[in-house]
Write an enzyme that holds these catalytic residues in place. Structure first.
Site, PDB file in Angstrom:
ATOM      1  N   CYS A  13       0.874  -1.183   0.000  1.00 26.50           N
ATOM      2  CA  CYS A  13       0.000   0.000   0.000  1.00 26.50           C
ATOM      3  C   CYS A  13       0.909   1.231   0.000  1.00 26.50           C
ATOM      4  O   CYS A  13       2.077   1.133  -0.396  1.00 26.50           O
ATOM      5  CB  CYS A  13      -0.952  -0.011   1.204  1.00 26.50           C
ATOM      6  SG  CYS A  13      -0.131   0.030   2.814  1.00 26.50           S
ATOM      7  N   ASN A  16       2.373   1.367   4.393  1.00 20.46           N
ATOM      8  CA  ASN A  16       2.701   0.096   5.058  1.00 20.46           C
ATOM      9  C   ASN A  16       2.444   0.137   6.567  1.00 20.46           C
ATOM     10  O   ASN A  16       3.101  -0.522   7.347  1.00 20.46           O
ATOM     11  CB  ASN A  16       4.152  -0.333   4.781  1.00 20.46           C
ATOM     12  CG  ASN A  16       4.474  -1.784   5.161  1.00 20.46           C
ATOM     13  OD1 ASN A  16       5.595  -2.099   5.530  1.00 20.46           O
ATOM     14  ND2 ASN A  16       3.515  -2.671   5.081  1.00 20.46           N
ATOM     15  N   CYS A  18      -1.258   0.652   7.501  1.00 21.10           N
ATOM     16  CA  CYS A  18      -2.700   0.345   7.654  1.00 21.10           C
ATOM     17  C   CYS A  18      -3.123  -0.854   6.804  1.00 21.10           C
ATOM     18  O   CYS A  18      -3.353  -1.944   7.319  1.00 21.10           O
ATOM     19  CB  CYS A  18      -3.565   1.561   7.294  1.00 21.10           C
ATOM     20  SG  CYS A  18      -3.296   3.015   8.332  1.00 21.10           S
ATOM     21  N   ARG A  19      -3.235  -0.659   5.481  1.00 18.72           N
ATOM     22  CA  ARG A  19      -3.838  -1.700   4.633  1.00 18.72           C
ATOM     23  C   ARG A  19      -2.932  -2.908   4.409  1.00 18.72           C
ATOM     24  O   ARG A  19      -3.372  -4.051   4.575  1.00 18.72           O
ATOM     25  CB  ARG A  19      -4.232  -1.092   3.272  1.00 18.72           C
ATOM     26  CG  ARG A  19      -5.379  -0.110   3.383  1.00 18.72           C
ATOM     27  CD  ARG A  19      -5.524   0.690   2.112  1.00 18.72           C
ATOM     28  NE  ARG A  19      -4.392   1.588   1.910  1.00 18.72           N
ATOM     29  CZ  ARG A  19      -4.182   2.301   0.825  1.00 18.72           C
ATOM     30  NH1 ARG A  19      -5.014   2.206  -0.195  1.00 18.72           N
ATOM     31  NH2 ARG A  19      -3.141   3.119   0.744  1.00 18.72           N
ATOM     32  N   SER A  20      -1.674  -2.670   3.992  1.00 20.35           N
ATOM     33  CA  SER A  20      -0.855  -3.845   3.630  1.00 20.35           C
ATOM     34  C   SER A  20      -0.441  -4.701   4.833  1.00 20.35           C
ATOM     35  O   SER A  20      -0.373  -5.927   4.699  1.00 20.35           O
ATOM     36  CB  SER A  20       0.354  -3.455   2.767  1.00 20.35           C
ATOM     37  OG  SER A  20       1.207  -2.556   3.418  1.00 20.35           O
ATOM     38  N   ASP A 136      -8.009   3.792   1.369  1.00 21.69           N
ATOM     39  CA  ASP A 136      -7.068   4.212   2.410  1.00 21.69           C
ATOM     40  C   ASP A 136      -7.858   4.696   3.635  1.00 21.69           C
ATOM     41  O   ASP A 136      -8.613   5.658   3.538  1.00 21.69           O
ATOM     42  CB  ASP A 136      -6.216   5.351   1.834  1.00 21.69           C
ATOM     43  CG  ASP A 136      -5.120   5.768   2.771  1.00 21.69           C
ATOM     44  OD1 ASP A 136      -5.147   5.343   3.951  1.00 21.69           O
ATOM     45  OD2 ASP A 136      -4.241   6.525   2.331  1.00 21.69           O
TER      46      ASP A 136
HETATM   47  P1  4NP Z   1      -1.679   2.806   4.242  1.00 20.16           P
HETATM   48  O1  4NP Z   1      -2.296   4.158   4.865  1.00 20.16           O
HETATM   49  O2  4NP Z   1      -1.175   3.174   2.865  1.00 20.16           O
HETATM   50  O3  4NP Z   1      -2.848   1.892   4.185  1.00 20.16           O
HETATM   51  O4  4NP Z   1      -0.590   2.367   5.197  1.00 20.16           O
HETATM   52  C1  4NP Z   1      -1.599   5.347   4.967  1.00 20.16           C
HETATM   53  C2  4NP Z   1      -0.768   5.572   6.039  1.00 20.16           C
HETATM   54  C3  4NP Z   1      -0.095   6.775   6.162  1.00 20.16           C
HETATM   55  C4  4NP Z   1      -0.261   7.757   5.211  1.00 20.16           C
HETATM   56  C5  4NP Z   1      -1.077   7.535   4.123  1.00 20.16           C
HETATM   57  C6  4NP Z   1      -1.746   6.324   3.993  1.00 20.16           C
HETATM   58  N1  4NP Z   1       0.403   9.005   5.346  1.00 20.16           N
HETATM   59  O5  4NP Z   1       0.169   9.903   4.520  1.00 20.16           O
HETATM   60  O6  4NP Z   1       1.210   9.186   6.275  1.00 20.16           O
END
Ligand code: 4NP
Length: 173
Positions: A13, A16, A18-20, A136
């Site tokens: 994602c 790294n 939340c989703r992945s 997201d």
């Molecule tokens: P992820 O979510 O891609 O599912 O891990 C996010 C985590 C942090 C951020 C964006 C998306 N960020 O902008 O810090």
């Protein structure tokens, strides 16, 4: 699976955190349950949160369904991953584009013949969320984290069916 070498899958994602990481743990759960020789890791296209544990909201919602994300640590996707992994799963279409771009760079660095990774969407074979993005949840509410879990569970079960057919084509009924 007959071979002792595990089939290697990388869930990707943006951050790294939340989703992945959720996809990693949920996909591992269903692969283990089906006794598949699959090794699973996760990474982010960004380097926003190097070495950080998964977001506390992701950890909490996952824990309520019995998944433990606490030991995971974030890392960025690197060129070498395209040589090491058999399958790279993108959570959304922007991830997919960024992964494809990085794969072209990896081809330049290692030579096309050394690249073994296939790239696909997490939801590629999911009958309930067909080719849909895993949204997201980072800037949203609690329901976003539940939704990530719902999609990861559904898509992981679909991938297990794909792996079973891929590894044991004769045992199809
Ligand atoms: P992820 O979510 O891609 O599912 O891990 C996010 C985590 C942090 C951020 C964006 C998306 N960020 O902008 O810090």
């Amino acid at each position: 699976m007959s071979s002792k070498t595990p089939y290697k899958v990388l869930c990707v994602c943006l951050g790294n955190i939340c989703r992945s990481p959720t996809a990693e743990i949920v996909l591992r759960h269903y692969c283990d349950e089906a006794n598949l020789n699959v090794m699973i890791d996760s990474a982010g296209t960004s380097n926003y949160h190097p070495n950080k544990a998964p977001d506390s909201r992701s950890q909490l919602h996952a824990k309520q369904r019995g998944y433990d994300l606490s030991a995971l640590r974030a890392r960025q996707l690197i060129h070498r991953d395209f040589v090491e992994f058999d399958l790279i799963l993108a959570m959304d279409y922007e991830n997919l584009e960024n992964i494809q771009q990085l794969m072209r760079q990896a081809q330049q660095e290692f030579g096309a013949s050394r690249i073994r990774a296939e790239i696909s969407l997490m939801s590629q074979h999911d009958p309930d969320y067909p080719q849909q993005e895993v949204p997201d949840p980072y800037y949203g509410g609690q329901d976003g984290f539940e939704h990530v879990l719902n999609q990861c569970e559904s898509s992981s079960q679909a991938w297990v069916q794909v792996f079973q057919k891929q590894f044991n084509p004769q045992s199809e009924q």
